[in-house]
Scaffold this active site. Structure first.
Site, PDB file in Angstrom:
ATOM      1  N   HIS A 193       7.588  10.387 -26.579  1.00 25.79           N
ATOM      2  CA  HIS A 193       6.561  11.159 -25.873  1.00 25.79           C
ATOM      3  C   HIS A 193       6.703  12.659 -26.180  1.00 25.79           C
ATOM      4  CE1 HIS A 193       3.779  12.376 -22.737  1.00 25.79           C
ATOM      5  NE2 HIS A 193       4.703  13.192 -22.257  1.00 25.79           N
ATOM      6  N   ARG A 225      -3.221  22.242 -12.520  1.00 30.24           N
ATOM      7  CA  ARG A 225      -2.213  21.249 -12.933  1.00 30.24           C
ATOM      8  C   ARG A 225      -2.522  20.704 -14.326  1.00 30.24           C
ATOM      9  NH1 ARG A 225       0.817  16.314  -9.680  1.00 30.24           N
ATOM     10  NH2 ARG A 225       2.056  15.712 -11.485  1.00 30.24           N
ATOM     11  N   LYS A 264       3.142  11.817 -10.442  1.00 36.00           N
ATOM     12  CA  LYS A 264       2.249  11.028 -11.299  1.00 36.00           C
ATOM     13  C   LYS A 264       2.991   9.764 -11.687  1.00 36.00           C
ATOM     14  CE  LYS A 264      -0.803  14.357 -13.516  1.00 36.00           C
ATOM     15  NZ  LYS A 264      -1.190  14.964 -14.807  1.00 36.00           N
ATOM     16  N   ARG A 286       0.814  -1.236   0.000  1.00 38.51           N
ATOM     17  CA  ARG A 286       0.000   0.000   0.000  1.00 38.51           C
ATOM     18  C   ARG A 286       0.839   1.274   0.000  1.00 38.51           C
ATOM     19  NH1 ARG A 286      -3.118  -3.216   3.643  1.00 38.51           N
ATOM     20  NH2 ARG A 286      -4.805  -4.160   2.471  1.00 38.51           N
ATOM     21  N   GLU A 326      -4.522  17.510  -9.445  1.00 35.67           N
ATOM     22  CA  GLU A 326      -5.067  17.976 -10.718  1.00 35.67           C
ATOM     23  C   GLU A 326      -6.577  18.203 -10.688  1.00 35.67           C
ATOM     24  OE1 GLU A 326      -3.034  16.416 -14.245  1.00 35.67           O
ATOM     25  OE2 GLU A 326      -4.982  16.379 -15.228  1.00 35.67           O
ATOM     26  N   GLU A 369       8.955  19.385 -23.726  1.00 37.32           N
ATOM     27  CA  GLU A 369       8.265  19.592 -22.435  1.00 37.32           C
ATOM     28  C   GLU A 369       8.782  20.857 -21.737  1.00 37.32           C
ATOM     29  OE1 GLU A 369       5.639  18.015 -21.389  1.00 37.32           O
ATOM     30  OE2 GLU A 369       5.787  15.831 -21.662  1.00 37.32           O
ATOM     31  N   LYS A 390       7.079  23.711 -12.303  1.00 40.21           N
ATOM     32  CA  LYS A 390       6.270  22.517 -12.039  1.00 40.21           C
ATOM     33  C   LYS A 390       6.021  22.350 -10.541  1.00 40.21           C
ATOM     34  CE  LYS A 390       5.096  17.878 -13.041  1.00 40.21           C
ATOM     35  NZ  LYS A 390       5.210  16.702 -13.877  1.00 40.21           N
ATOM     36  N   HIS A 396      -1.109  17.312 -24.653  1.00 40.76           N
ATOM     37  CA  HIS A 396      -1.004  15.893 -24.275  1.00 40.76           C
ATOM     38  C   HIS A 396      -2.202  15.047 -24.711  1.00 40.76           C
ATOM     39  CE1 HIS A 396       2.452  17.242 -22.085  1.00 40.76           C
ATOM     40  NE2 HIS A 396       2.660  16.072 -21.514  1.00 40.76           N
ATOM     41  N   ASN A 455      -0.870  19.627 -19.167  1.00 39.86           N
ATOM     42  CA  ASN A 455      -1.226  18.674 -20.215  1.00 39.86           C
ATOM     43  C   ASN A 455      -1.440  19.328 -21.565  1.00 39.86           C
ATOM     44  OD1 ASN A 455      -1.251  16.072 -19.023  1.00 39.86           O
ATOM     45  ND2 ASN A 455      -2.977  16.749 -17.786  1.00 39.86           N
ATOM     46  N   HIS A 477      -0.953  11.975 -26.514  1.00 39.09           N
ATOM     47  CA  HIS A 477      -1.187  10.600 -26.061  1.00 39.09           C
ATOM     48  C   HIS A 477      -1.880   9.780 -27.156  1.00 39.09           C
ATOM     49  CE1 HIS A 477      -0.908  11.658 -21.479  1.00 39.09           C
ATOM     50  NE2 HIS A 477       0.268  11.541 -22.057  1.00 39.09           N
TER      51      HIS A 477
HETATM   52  P1  NAD Z   1      12.419   7.012 -21.661  1.00 34.28           P
HETATM   53  O1  NAD Z   1      12.306   6.762 -20.247  1.00 34.28           O
HETATM   54  O2  NAD Z   1      11.958   5.961 -22.612  1.00 34.28           O
HETATM   55  O3  NAD Z   1      13.936   7.382 -21.993  1.00 34.28           O
HETATM   56  C1  NAD Z   1      14.272   7.710 -23.309  1.00 34.28           C
HETATM   57  C2  NAD Z   1      15.415   6.840 -23.857  1.00 34.28           C
HETATM   58  O4  NAD Z   1      16.639   7.333 -23.373  1.00 34.28           O
HETATM   59  C3  NAD Z   1      15.357   5.391 -23.473  1.00 34.28           C
HETATM   60  O5  NAD Z   1      15.815   4.609 -24.543  1.00 34.28           O
HETATM   61  C4  NAD Z   1      16.340   5.324 -22.309  1.00 34.28           C
HETATM   62  O6  NAD Z   1      16.872   4.038 -22.126  1.00 34.28           O
HETATM   63  C5  NAD Z   1      17.395   6.274 -22.768  1.00 34.28           C
HETATM   64  N1  NAD Z   1      18.168   6.901 -21.725  1.00 34.28           N
HETATM   65  C6  NAD Z   1      17.728   7.399 -20.553  1.00 34.28           C
HETATM   66  N2  NAD Z   1      18.691   8.073 -19.941  1.00 34.28           N
HETATM   67  C7  NAD Z   1      19.791   7.981 -20.710  1.00 34.28           C
HETATM   68  C8  NAD Z   1      21.099   8.487 -20.603  1.00 34.28           C
HETATM   69  N3  NAD Z   1      21.457   9.298 -19.624  1.00 34.28           N
HETATM   70  N4  NAD Z   1      21.989   8.168 -21.574  1.00 34.28           N
HETATM   71  C9  NAD Z   1      21.604   7.388 -22.624  1.00 34.28           C
HETATM   72  N5  NAD Z   1      20.373   6.933 -22.803  1.00 34.28           N
HETATM   73  C10 NAD Z   1      19.473   7.215 -21.852  1.00 34.28           C
HETATM   74  O7  NAD Z   1      11.618   8.334 -22.098  1.00 34.28           O
HETATM   75  P2  NAD Z   1      11.477   9.778 -21.422  1.00 34.28           P
HETATM   76  O8  NAD Z   1      11.351  10.695 -22.570  1.00 34.28           O
HETATM   77  O9  NAD Z   1      12.480  10.026 -20.397  1.00 34.28           O
HETATM   78  O10 NAD Z   1      10.073   9.684 -20.668  1.00 34.28           O
HETATM   79  C11 NAD Z   1       8.873   9.472 -21.368  1.00 34.28           C
HETATM   80  C12 NAD Z   1       7.867   8.887 -20.412  1.00 34.28           C
HETATM   81  O11 NAD Z   1       7.625   9.817 -19.361  1.00 34.28           O
HETATM   82  C13 NAD Z   1       6.529   8.598 -21.047  1.00 34.28           C
HETATM   83  O12 NAD Z   1       6.093   7.330 -20.641  1.00 34.28           O
HETATM   84  C14 NAD Z   1       5.614   9.659 -20.479  1.00 34.28           C
HETATM   85  O13 NAD Z   1       4.280   9.238 -20.387  1.00 34.28           O
HETATM   86  C15 NAD Z   1       6.226   9.891 -19.145  1.00 34.28           C
HETATM   87  N6  NAD Z   1       5.938  11.220 -18.572  1.00 34.28           N
HETATM   88  C16 NAD Z   1       5.470  11.268 -17.307  1.00 34.28           C
HETATM   89  C17 NAD Z   1       5.222  12.477 -16.709  1.00 34.28           C
HETATM   90  C18 NAD Z   1       4.784  12.540 -15.273  1.00 34.28           C
HETATM   91  O14 NAD Z   1       4.408  13.604 -14.821  1.00 34.28           O
HETATM   92  N7  NAD Z   1       4.850  11.439 -14.561  1.00 34.28           N
HETATM   93  C19 NAD Z   1       5.458  13.672 -17.418  1.00 34.28           C
HETATM   94  C20 NAD Z   1       5.936  13.585 -18.706  1.00 34.28           C
HETATM   95  C21 NAD Z   1       6.182  12.343 -19.285  1.00 34.28           C
HETATM   96  N1  GLY Z   2       3.197  16.060 -16.830  1.00 32.75           N
HETATM   97  C1  GLY Z   2       1.932  16.522 -16.352  1.00 32.75           C
HETATM   98  C2  GLY Z   2       1.808  16.543 -14.876  1.00 32.75           C
HETATM   99  O1  GLY Z   2       2.705  16.167 -14.161  1.00 32.75           O
HETATM  100  O2  GLY Z   2       0.797  16.940 -14.373  1.00 32.75           O
END
Ligand code: NAD
Ligand code: GLY
Length: 367
Positions: free
Chosen positions: A272, A248, A150, A128, A244, A192, A234, A255, A252, A259
């Site tokens: 993304h 917040r 998130k 939990r 949200e 972003e 942020k 997005h 998006n 998405h």
């Molecule tokens: P990712 O995690 O897939 O990383 C991108 C690529 O870079 C991958 O191939 C990874 O292995 C590689 N990589 C990571 N760090 C590296 C480094 N230092 N050197 C070499 N390669 C490296 O993608 P991302 O763009 O980081 O994140 C996208 C994800 O984040 C999506 O799933 C999206 O939905 C999510 N997201 C979440 C929020 C949130 O608020 N939680 C906000 C925005 C995006």
């Molecule tokens: N990336 C959108 C949020 O964190 O609310």
């Protein structure tokens, strides 16, 4: 802004997400990994480090060195957005069970947004809820996903449909890790970062217009500024609206479209940040069609994103009807109606309910 901010000379910059008892630091700087900075954020002795098979060979050893003497296990999953699934989250839970992890265990998420979101989700449901640390290694994760709590996994039907709000205990962003980030991933992160200027800060947007070349060259001072400014904005939005219910949702911007593009692309075709870049332009186009934003502002947004090497057009094989259908599973839908983040021009966005589907379709097909 109710944000604590102080520089640690030559080393790092520290902000805080102010959520009362659940407040946490965001530490941004160079040479943070392998410098014994993690222990201060751990309570128990059991730690599961989660990473992927691209990032682990690069940085896991530094993290393990920081955790020496503790009871540490690792869970390394295959790389990719298409791996952001129940199955992989279940792998993390199985690793926690093997570690005999109790409620005082901590998950350390080492990687980009995929690892951070998924490890955070596993932390939110194990017994939990246990603590987790975010160690973002992509620009996108440093400016956005590691902050704010998130967490999620994807379903074939849609992005991030299963998840929880679960704040990390700390975010430690070592800018040195960006040196190994592939160019396309780096540019996706810029989308972003530009978003913050587009939605809340016209001055920041202008700064991006001026400084984009230095950022693209990964100038260390420019990178620190990008991550610091993004996290500051942020953190302030999350402090005011953690779950949200209001502002917040502005984060998006682009997005709902983005998405849909990721889902229709099977989570492999667009990154993304790339999908969000296209989505921001589509949302701005709709806003211009509705008379909310000037065409000149739309052109500035489009041109900045293009200069950053990002796509800005709807993929022609994703028809407006297919896009709209995928958009209907958006988490902002209320009473069956889409709510979109629309645009008033540089630095101003707003949440709009009740946009007619005919207008959305027309905005997707401006010809
Ligand atoms: P990712 O995690 O897939 O990383 C991108 C690529 O870079 C991958 O191939 C990874 O292995 C590689 N990589 C990571 N760090 C590296 C480094 N230092 N050197 C070499 N390669 C490296 O993608 P991302 O763009 O980081 O994140 C996208 C994800 O984040 C999506 O799933 C999206 O939905 C999510 N997201 C979440 C929020 C949130 O608020 N939680 C906000 C925005 C995006
Ligand atoms: N990336 C959108 C949020 O964190 O609310």
């Amino acid at each position: 802004m109710n944000i604590i901010s102080r520089a640690e000379p030559g080393l790092s910059h520290r902000l805080a997400v102010d959520l009362g008892e659940r407040s946490y630091p965001i530490i941004i700087g160079n040479r943070l990994l392998g410098a014994d900075r993690l222990r201060a954020h751990l309570d128990g002795r059991k730690v599961l480090v989660v990473s992927n098979d691209t990032v682990a060979p690069l940085y896991l050893q530094h993290v393990l060195a920081d955790l020496e003497g503790l009871d540490v296990a690792t869970c390394i999953i295959p790389d990719g957005e298409s791996e952001k699934t129940w199955t992989r989250a279940a792998d993390m839970l199985a690793a926690l069970a093997s570690l005999r992890a109790g409620r005082d265990a901590t998950i350390v998420a080492l990687g980009g947004g995929v690892i951070g979101d998924m490890a955070g989700f596993a932390a939110s449901i194990w017994m939990r809820g246990i603590e987790f640390l975010q160690i973002p290694t992509t620009l996108l994760a440093m400016v956005d996903s590691s902050v704010g709590g998130k967490t999620a996994v994807n379903l074939p039907q849609g992005k991030n449909l299963v998840g929880a709000f679960h704040q990390p205990r700390a975010v430690i962003a070592d800018l040195d890790t960006l040196r190994t980030l592939p160019e396309r991933e780096f540019r996706a992160g810029i989308a972003e970062a530009i978003k913050y200027g587009a939605i809340v800060d016209a001055g920041l947007f202008e700064w991006y217009e001026r400084e984009l070349d230095a950022i693209l060259a990964r100038d260390p001072a420019a990178l620190l500024e990008v991550v610091k400014t993004s996290c500051t904005i942020k953190a302030d939005i999350v402090r005011r609206d953690e779950h949200e219910h209001g502002d917040r949702a502005l984060l998006n911007f682009g997005h709902t479209y983005g998405h849909a593009i990721e889902t229709l692309g099977g989570y492999t075709r667009f990154l993304h940040g790339e999908a969000v870049a296209i989505g921001m332009v589509l949302a701005a186009q709709l806003s211009a069609n509705l008379g909310m934003a000037d065409e000149s502002a739309l052109r500035r947004l489009q041109s900045l994103l293009e200069r950053a090497g990002l796509p800005v057009n709807r993929p022609t094989d994703m028809t407006p009807a297919a896009m709209l259908d995928a958009m209907r599973l958006d988490k902002k839908v209320q009473n069956g109606k889409l709510r979109l983040i629309l645009w008033r021009g540089i630095g101003q966005a707003e949440i709009c309910a009740g946009v007619a589907e005919a207008d959305i379709l027309a905005g997707l097909d401006p010809t």
